[in-house]
Design an enzyme around this catalytic site. Structure first.
Site, mmCIF file in Angstrom:
data_model
loop_
_atom_site.group_PDB
_atom_site.id
_atom_site.type_symbol
_atom_site.label_atom_id
_atom_site.label_comp_id
_atom_site.label_asym_id
_atom_site.label_seq_id
_atom_site.Cartn_x
_atom_site.Cartn_y
_atom_site.Cartn_z
ATOM 1 N N HIS A 115 0.832 -1.335 0.139
ATOM 2 C CA HIS A 115 -0.110 0.329 -0.208
ATOM 3 C C HIS A 115 0.978 1.213 0.141
ATOM 4 O O HIS A 115 1.689 1.304 0.368
ATOM 5 C CB HIS A 115 -0.843 0.051 1.333
ATOM 6 N N ASP A 117 0.805 5.078 2.180
ATOM 7 C CA ASP A 117 -0.547 5.553 3.261
ATOM 8 C C ASP A 117 -1.566 6.339 2.818
ATOM 9 O O ASP A 117 -1.612 7.331 1.813
ATOM 10 C CB ASP A 117 0.334 5.754 4.215
ATOM 11 N N HIS A 270 4.475 0.586 0.202
ATOM 12 C CA HIS A 270 5.250 -0.187 1.127
ATOM 13 C C HIS A 270 4.766 -1.737 1.298
ATOM 14 O O HIS A 270 3.471 -1.677 1.422
ATOM 15 C CB HIS A 270 6.174 0.800 1.632
ATOM 16 N N ARG A 286 5.704 6.501 13.362
ATOM 17 C CA ARG A 286 5.553 7.148 11.427
ATOM 18 C C ARG A 286 4.593 8.736 11.750
ATOM 19 O O ARG A 286 3.739 9.015 12.952
ATOM 20 C CB ARG A 286 4.540 6.769 11.368
HETATM 21 C C1 SIN Z 1 3.486 0.930 7.624
HETATM 22 O O1 SIN Z 1 2.989 0.693 6.859
HETATM 23 O O2 SIN Z 1 3.617 2.662 8.115
HETATM 24 C C2 SIN Z 1 4.373 0.841 8.571
HETATM 25 C C3 SIN Z 1 5.098 -0.424 7.618
HETATM 26 C C4 SIN Z 1 6.671 -0.640 9.017
HETATM 27 O O3 SIN Z 1 5.653 -0.934 9.625
HETATM 28 O O4 SIN Z 1 7.869 -1.791 8.466
#
Ligand code: SIN
Length: 297
Positions: A115, A117, A270, A286
């Protein structure tokens, strides 16, 4: 280092080392806990537009440092799962498997699917910054894929076919699936459901800063292409998902404590690879920068 490193960086520029295939670079010579000049911020922004994902190693950031640095790139966004926002710094989404008093302190299974974000919002995210505070000895990697490189490599007939298509992005299907897989995910309240209507985004987006074309779809949040039969939509999207996350466009990041990754949600997708469990702790913070409504060609 700190102020001295930043003075050197300002005199000689940041160091950049390309790590991934056509994207993903390590940026050196800068301490993000310190005040950075407008010139350094603009150099970082240019590097993000050039590479798509930036890695800053060995950082020592307080929550306030991370928020301050992130804000230099735009307004910060919260998250629909307000229970996982940092209690004193609500601009930070806590991503963690740590439990306190029998409850998760953060979202334990964040991003376990491809995805970008918040593409399920009308104005999705420009980019996110994920800072590693605690990392497990094994597992916990994050995979990234380059959607600009993936678009460039598509056969011309596919480019022509998808040029003016739009797709529906939504959060709720994925959320309900993850909830079934992980009973610790809370049920969404009516208010949370209501705040998440389906949105339409172009399948091919023009990156607002670099002008490059990117595929703007992800397995996690893109549901279907309206206006064509569902079977055809499923087939086309499955092809685009598989193509864009194939080895040629992939980079796998092995985290070290103190790493900060800054990725462009308009150019990359990611996925958290998992592969660790308590007592191995993973604690990531984050911050998420607001972007603009994606536009197509
Ligand atoms: C995320 O998708 O923001 C987190 C990714 C992760 O924890 O590696």
């Amino acid at each position: 280092m700190t102020a001295i490193a930043n003075a050197v960086a300002e005199q000689f520029g940041l160091t950049t080392r390309q790590l991934g295939p056509g994207f993903f670079a390590e940026i050196g010579g800068v301490d993000l806990s310190q005040h950075l000049s407008a010139a350094t911020i603009s150099e970082i922004r240019e590097a993000l537009n050039r590479h798509g994902v930036l890695l800053f190693r060995g950082q020592r950031l307080s929550e306030a440092d991370q928020v301050r640095f992130s804000r230099q790139f735009g307004e910060l966004m919260g998250h629909v799962l307000t229970q996982y926002l940092h209690p004193r710094h609500p601009e930070i989404l806590v991503v963690s498997n740590i439990q306190e008093n029998g409850r998760n302190i953060g979202l334990a299974d964040a991003g376990h699917h491809w995805h970008a974000d918040l593409t399920y919002l009308a104005e999705p995210s420009l980019g996110s910054l994920l800072y590693a505070r605690e990392v497990p000895e094994t597992g916990g990697d994050t995979l990234f894929a380059d959607l600009a490189g993936a678009y460039d490599a598509l056969p011309q007939e596919v480019k022509d076919r998808i040029e003016s298509l739009q797709a529906v992005h939504l959060y709720l299907d994925t959320y309900e699936r993850l909830r079934k897989e992980n009973s610790q995910r809370p049920e969404l309240t009516e208010e949370q459901w209501a705040s998440l209507p389906d949105v339409l985004h172009p399948v091919v987006a023009i990156h607002p800063e670099s002008g490059r074309r990117t595929l703007y779809v992800s397995e996690g949040f893109t549901s279907h292409i309206p206006g064509i039969p569902r079977e055809e939509s499923d087939e086309l999207l499955s092809y685009l998902f598989a193509h864009s996350t194939s080895d040629a466009f992939l980079y796998r990041h092995r985290w070290e404590k103190g790493d900060l990754l800054f990725w462009d949600n308009r150019r990359t997708v990611h996925k958290a690879a998992g592969g660790y469990a308590l007592p191995q702790r993973r604690l990531m913070h984050r911050t998420t920068i607001k972007g603009t409504r994606p536009t197509g060609p």
